[in-house]
Design a protein around this motif. Structure first.
Motif, PDB file in Angstrom:
ATOM      1  N   ALA A  30       0.839  -1.191   0.000  1.00 18.05           N
ATOM      2  CA  ALA A  30       0.000   0.000   0.000  1.00 18.05           C
ATOM      3  C   ALA A  30       0.878   1.247   0.000  1.00 18.05           C
ATOM      4  CB  ALA A  30      -0.908  -0.003   1.222  1.00 18.05           C
ATOM      5  N   THR A  31       0.412   2.273  -0.653  1.00 22.94           N
ATOM      6  CA  THR A  31       1.156   3.524  -0.663  1.00 22.94           C
ATOM      7  C   THR A  31       0.939   4.253   0.650  1.00 22.94           C
ATOM      8  OG1 THR A  31      -0.714   4.662  -1.675  1.00 22.94           O
ATOM      9  CG2 THR A  31       0.956   3.753  -3.164  1.00 22.94           C
ATOM     10  N   ASP A  32       1.886   5.113   1.005  1.00 21.68           N
ATOM     11  CA  ASP A  32       1.754   5.884   2.238  1.00 21.68           C
ATOM     12  C   ASP A  32       0.544   6.803   2.142  1.00 21.68           C
ATOM     13  OD1 ASP A  32       3.995   4.750   3.341  1.00 21.68           O
ATOM     14  OD2 ASP A  32       5.350   6.311   2.614  1.00 21.68           O
ATOM     15  N   PRO A  33      -0.136   7.017   3.268  1.00 26.97           N
ATOM     16  CA  PRO A  33      -1.288   7.938   3.236  1.00 26.97           C
ATOM     17  C   PRO A  33      -0.832   9.347   2.887  1.00 26.97           C
ATOM     18  CG  PRO A  33      -0.665   7.426   5.492  1.00 26.97           C
ATOM     19  CD  PRO A  33       0.135   6.503   4.616  1.00 26.97           C
ATOM     20  N   GLN A  34      -1.635  10.045   2.141  1.00 25.94           N
ATOM     21  CA  GLN A  34      -1.321  11.407   1.764  1.00 25.94           C
ATOM     22  C   GLN A  34      -1.996  12.387   2.738  1.00 25.94           C
ATOM     23  OE1 GLN A  34       0.885  12.221  -0.789  1.00 25.94           O
ATOM     24  NE2 GLN A  34       1.192  10.008  -0.541  1.00 25.94           N
ATOM     25  N   PRO A  35      -1.286  13.395   3.205  1.00 26.67           N
ATOM     26  CA  PRO A  35      -1.901  14.350   4.125  1.00 26.67           C
ATOM     27  C   PRO A  35      -3.136  14.994   3.505  1.00 26.67           C
ATOM     28  CG  PRO A  35       0.483  14.678   3.996  1.00 26.67           C
ATOM     29  CD  PRO A  35       0.128  13.711   2.913  1.00 26.67           C
ATOM     30  N   ASP A  36      -4.179  15.151   4.314  1.00 25.73           N
ATOM     31  CA  ASP A  36      -5.391  15.785   3.804  1.00 25.73           C
ATOM     32  C   ASP A  36      -5.818  16.974   4.661  1.00 25.73           C
ATOM     33  OD1 ASP A  36      -6.502  14.666   6.084  1.00 25.73           O
ATOM     34  OD2 ASP A  36      -7.751  13.212   5.022  1.00 25.73           O
ATOM     35  N   ALA A  37      -4.931  17.433   5.577  1.00 29.09           N
ATOM     36  CA  ALA A  37      -5.239  18.588   6.410  1.00 29.09           C
ATOM     37  C   ALA A  37      -3.919  19.256   6.813  1.00 29.09           C
ATOM     38  CB  ALA A  37      -6.024  18.168   7.646  1.00 29.09           C
ATOM     39  N   ASP A  38      -4.013  20.510   7.217  1.00 32.45           N
ATOM     40  CA  ASP A  38      -2.836  21.257   7.659  1.00 32.45           C
ATOM     41  C   ASP A  38      -2.862  21.394   9.179  1.00 32.45           C
ATOM     42  OD1 ASP A  38      -1.464  22.346   5.062  1.00 32.45           O
ATOM     43  OD2 ASP A  38      -3.618  22.637   4.754  1.00 32.45           O
ATOM     44  N   PHE A  39      -1.679  21.447   9.787  1.00 31.46           N
ATOM     45  CA  PHE A  39      -1.543  21.394  11.243  1.00 31.46           C
ATOM     46  C   PHE A  39      -0.534  22.440  11.687  1.00 31.46           C
ATOM     47  CE2 PHE A  39       0.347  19.812  15.158  1.00 31.46           C
ATOM     48  CZ  PHE A  39      -0.682  19.157  15.840  1.00 31.46           C
ATOM     49  N   TRP A 261       5.603  16.139  21.426  1.00 31.08           N
ATOM     50  CA  TRP A 261       4.829  14.949  21.108  1.00 31.08           C
ATOM     51  C   TRP A 261       3.701  15.224  20.139  1.00 31.08           C
ATOM     52  CZ3 TRP A 261       6.112  10.142  21.289  1.00 31.08           C
ATOM     53  CH2 TRP A 261       7.198   9.795  22.105  1.00 31.08           C
ATOM     54  N   LEU A 262       3.000  16.326  20.287  1.00 29.86           N
ATOM     55  CA  LEU A 262       1.891  16.583  19.373  1.00 29.86           C
ATOM     56  C   LEU A 262       2.394  16.864  17.960  1.00 29.86           C
ATOM     57  CD1 LEU A 262      -0.617  18.599  21.581  1.00 29.86           C
ATOM     58  CD2 LEU A 262      -0.568  16.146  21.067  1.00 29.86           C
ATOM     59  N   ARG A 263       3.505  17.564  17.848  1.00 29.21           N
ATOM     60  CA  ARG A 263       4.088  17.774  16.514  1.00 29.21           C
ATOM     61  C   ARG A 263       4.561  16.453  15.915  1.00 29.21           C
ATOM     62  NH1 ARG A 263       6.252  22.662  18.869  1.00 29.21           N
ATOM     63  NH2 ARG A 263       5.724  24.529  17.660  1.00 29.21           N
ATOM     64  N   GLN A 264       5.235  15.635  16.741  1.00 30.44           N
ATOM     65  CA  GLN A 264       5.761  14.365  16.240  1.00 30.44           C
ATOM     66  C   GLN A 264       4.640  13.445  15.803  1.00 30.44           C
ATOM     67  OE1 GLN A 264       9.251  13.683  16.106  1.00 30.44           O
ATOM     68  NE2 GLN A 264       8.479  12.109  14.725  1.00 30.44           N
ATOM     69  N   LEU A 265       3.596  13.366  16.597  1.00 31.88           N
ATOM     70  CA  LEU A 265       2.459  12.517  16.240  1.00 31.88           C
ATOM     71  C   LEU A 265       1.793  13.012  14.965  1.00 31.88           C
ATOM     72  CD1 LEU A 265       1.024  12.031  19.826  1.00 31.88           C
ATOM     73  CD2 LEU A 265       1.838  10.175  18.344  1.00 31.88           C
ATOM     74  N   ALA A 266       1.663  14.317  14.825  1.00 34.71           N
ATOM     75  CA  ALA A 266       1.057  14.870  13.612  1.00 34.71           C
ATOM     76  C   ALA A 266       1.900  14.544  12.387  1.00 34.71           C
ATOM     77  CB  ALA A 266       0.884  16.379  13.746  1.00 34.71           C
ATOM     78  N   THR A 267       3.212  14.615  12.541  1.00 42.02           N
ATOM     79  CA  THR A 267       4.115  14.295  11.426  1.00 42.02           C
ATOM     80  C   THR A 267       4.058  12.814  11.084  1.00 42.02           C
ATOM     81  OG1 THR A 267       5.611  16.097  12.043  1.00 42.02           O
ATOM     82  CG2 THR A 267       6.515  14.347  10.654  1.00 42.02           C
ATOM     83  N   SER A 269       1.792  10.610  11.698  1.00 45.14           N
ATOM     84  CA  SER A 269       0.480  10.078  11.310  1.00 45.14           C
ATOM     85  C   SER A 269       0.277  10.043   9.807  1.00 45.14           C
ATOM     86  CB  SER A 269      -0.629  10.928  11.938  1.00 45.14           C
ATOM     87  OG  SER A 269      -0.694  12.206  11.310  1.00 45.14           O
ATOM     88  N   GLY A 270       0.957  10.922   9.096  1.00 44.32           N
ATOM     89  CA  GLY A 270       0.750  11.007   7.649  1.00 44.32           C
ATOM     90  C   GLY A 270      -0.511  11.751   7.271  1.00 44.32           C
ATOM     91  N   LYS A 271      -1.274  12.175   8.271  1.00 48.09           N
ATOM     92  CA  LYS A 271      -2.547  12.853   7.993  1.00 48.09           C
ATOM     93  C   LYS A 271      -2.377  14.336   7.730  1.00 48.09           C
ATOM     94  CE  LYS A 271      -7.219  13.644   9.718  1.00 48.09           C
ATOM     95  NZ  LYS A 271      -7.779  13.250   8.408  1.00 48.09           N
ATOM     96  N   TYR A 272      -1.335  14.931   8.312  1.00 46.68           N
ATOM     97  CA  TYR A 272      -1.214  16.378   8.305  1.00 46.68           C
ATOM     98  C   TYR A 272       0.027  16.865   7.562  1.00 46.68           C
ATOM     99  CZ  TYR A 272      -4.654  16.218  12.122  1.00 46.68           C
ATOM    100  OH  TYR A 272      -5.773  16.000  12.888  1.00 46.68           O
ATOM    101  N   ARG A 273      -0.101  18.057   7.009  1.00 47.03           N
ATOM    102  CA  ARG A 273       1.050  18.843   6.584  1.00 47.03           C
ATOM    103  C   ARG A 273       1.380  19.749   7.764  1.00 47.03           C
ATOM    104  NH1 ARG A 273      -2.289  18.294   2.091  1.00 47.03           N
ATOM    105  NH2 ARG A 273      -3.640  19.946   2.958  1.00 47.03           N
ATOM    106  N   VAL A 274       2.484  19.460   8.437  1.00 42.10           N
ATOM    107  CA  VAL A 274       2.817  20.156   9.685  1.00 42.10           C
ATOM    108  C   VAL A 274       3.584  21.433   9.375  1.00 42.10           C
ATOM    109  CG1 VAL A 274       3.994  19.969  11.908  1.00 42.10           C
ATOM    110  CG2 VAL A 274       2.841  17.965  10.929  1.00 42.10           C
TER     111      VAL A 274
END
Length: 288
Positions: A30-39, A261-267, A269-274
């Protein structure tokens, strides 16, 4: 010897065949998830001086005219991010009360309190015509039911680690002294730039590492305390994710100690553009 070698060759051939079949049967990677939100995480000091940390910065009155001008300027800079949701350090169970306070403040019927949730969160949300701010905090014991198992000051006494603790406190005090000097002699913007700098975040992360070493392998109180802290941040992050929709621009306003930790988790997760926080706290940051 020939019989042994023959059996070895047969076993090797069978293993190779099994591996080949497994490769054929395995689905395509599977390909890596692409971020779909900004953080964007903005770590703050506690403007109302609750005094709950080991080392506390004492804030002067943020309702003074000088500090209000500085906060308004910081809010202006951050607002250029154009958040669609603002997540704040308030317990999730307090959302209804938070909504009521926000509505009254935004309508000019209630003054903002000294808390950074209101001074920054309410101010920016009202300016951006948002419906309010989103409570995402959690500060419970979770699976750790025995408070004694995370009481690292007691473990320090049990195991004669007072000298280590004094050295660690001196390191923390040196960092806090610079924090205090920055706030006393500079602006709110200067203070937030420091609290979101790589240097400050590195020092903060090292402080939690040192706590983790208190106690012993058999009486790992410091480790338990860190597990509780990391678990809290993971729960907060999960709350943030569950309240994020594709396309959101999420602004997280929180105590600076949660920044690593919150920045690291956001990075991770693959969900966010941090976003780079310091970039948005400077006047030369490009607008969206």
């Amino acid at each position: 010897m020939r019989g042994v070698n023959g059996r070895f060759a047969l076993a090797l051939a069978a293993a190779t065949l099994v591996a080949s079949v497994a490769c054929i049967a395995a689905p395509a990677q599977a390909t890596d998830p692409q971020p779909d939100a900004d953080f964007l995480f903005v770590g703050s000091f506690h403007m109302n001086n609750p005094g709950r940390d080991v080392h506390n910065t004492h804030a002067d009155d943020v309702l003074s005219a000088k500090r209000q001008r500085e906060i308004a300027e910081v809010a202006r800079l951050i607002a250029r991010f154009k958040p669609t949701k603002i997540m704040v350090e308030a317990d999730t169970t307090s959302q209804a009360k938070l909504d009521q306070s926000f509505a009254q403040s935004c309508q000019g019927k209630r003054p903002l309190t000294r808390n950074e949730t209101e001074q920054l969160g309410f101010r920016i949300a009202c300016d951006q015509k948002l419906k309010g701010v989103v409570a995402v905090d959690w500060n419970d014991m979770g699976p750790i039911k025995d408070e004694a198992s995370v009481d690292f000051p007691a473990a320090i006494e049990r195991h004669g680690q007072q000298a280590q603790y004094e050295r660690d406190k001196a390191i923390g005090k040196a960092v806090n002294d610079v924090d205090q000097h920055t706030l006393d002699t500079g602006t709110i913007g200067d203070m937030l730039l420091r609290l979101n700098s790589p240097e400050w975040l590195r020092a903060n992360a090292q402080a939690y590492f040192r706590i983790g070493l208190y106690g012993t392998e058999e009486d790992a109180i410091g480790r338990n305390w860190d597990m509780l802290w990391y678990g809290r941040n993971l729960t907060i992050f999960n709350n943030i994710v569950r309240r994020t929709e594709p396309g959101d621009r999420v602004l997280v306003l929180y105590g600076a100690g949660h920044g690593n930790w919150l920045r690291q988790l956001a990075t991770d997760s693959g969900k966010y553009r941090v976003e780079d926080t310091q970039r948005w706290l400077k006047d030369d940051a490009p607008t969206q």
